[in-house]
Design a protein around this motif. Sequence first.
Motif, PDB file in Angstrom:
ATOM      1  N   LYS A   1      -6.759  -3.354   0.437  1.00 34.41           N
ATOM      2  CA  LYS A   1      -7.631  -2.953   1.539  1.00 34.41           C
ATOM      3  C   LYS A   1      -8.364  -4.175   2.089  1.00 34.41           C
ATOM      4  CE  LYS A   1     -11.728  -0.275   2.600  1.00 34.41           C
ATOM      5  NZ  LYS A   1     -12.890   0.387   2.058  1.00 34.41           N
TER       6      LYS A   1
ATOM      7  N   ALA B   1      -5.399  -1.300  -4.987  1.00 30.86           N
ATOM      8  CA  ALA B   1      -5.625  -0.705  -3.668  1.00 30.86           C
ATOM      9  C   ALA B   1      -6.842  -1.336  -2.993  1.00 30.86           C
ATOM     10  CB  ALA B   1      -5.798   0.803  -3.789  1.00 30.86           C
TER      11      ALA B   1
ATOM     12  N   LEU C   1       0.837  -1.207   0.000  1.00 30.27           N
ATOM     13  CA  LEU C   1       0.000   0.000   0.000  1.00 30.27           C
ATOM     14  C   LEU C   1       0.873   1.259   0.000  1.00 30.27           C
ATOM     15  CD1 LEU C   1      -2.878  -0.967   2.436  1.00 30.27           C
ATOM     16  CD2 LEU C   1      -3.166  -0.126   0.097  1.00 30.27           C
TER      17      LEU C   1
END
Length: 190
Positions: free
Chosen positions: A171, A167, A150
Amino acid sequence: VKLAGADYRQVAGRDTGRDKAKDIGAQTKNGLSVRGLMTVFTFTKAMAYFRGKAEAGLDDLRQVLPFVLHDKLVPDLDSPYFEAEGNAALRTDRVAWIRALFDQSTSEYDRLDLDASDPLSPLEAEFAKGLEGLAEKEARARLAKVERQLGELAKGRKMYGHLFNDALKLKYLHQRYTNYLRWLAWQNRG
């Protein structure tokens, strides 16, 4: 930009660090909704079926995409892309523009060699092994790898489509490992 009530020109005018004539995202004023993507998938499968194929392919998607998205994607007619030689006609021919946009995106995918060098593959393979019986130390090590990845994404100047998808995957992995660690802590209390 629409939901935030911001001025599109101010947001679109910021420096992305790339040539705006080559930046695929700079050609549009908007993106696609989940419903729009689901419609694309449905029509792509139908195209493959009517062509007598058992599976839909990129050629089916390429043919269907312009007709499904012609009223959903809004071109930014002031984009430098439309100023480039040979692209002026794409301002008025939305079908040809969307097909060219698709071709550019597949070329970019190939250029980045994302089939062979996907940085998330090792993380996803680790996660696919499951969490059952995973030691806290190993879970924390995996979580650290996710956070490092990240961090690498955050170094970029613009969140391009493929990076946005990465992303979201990161997550998800972060949430799962974090929740697992909380669950382990709760188990150790009792």
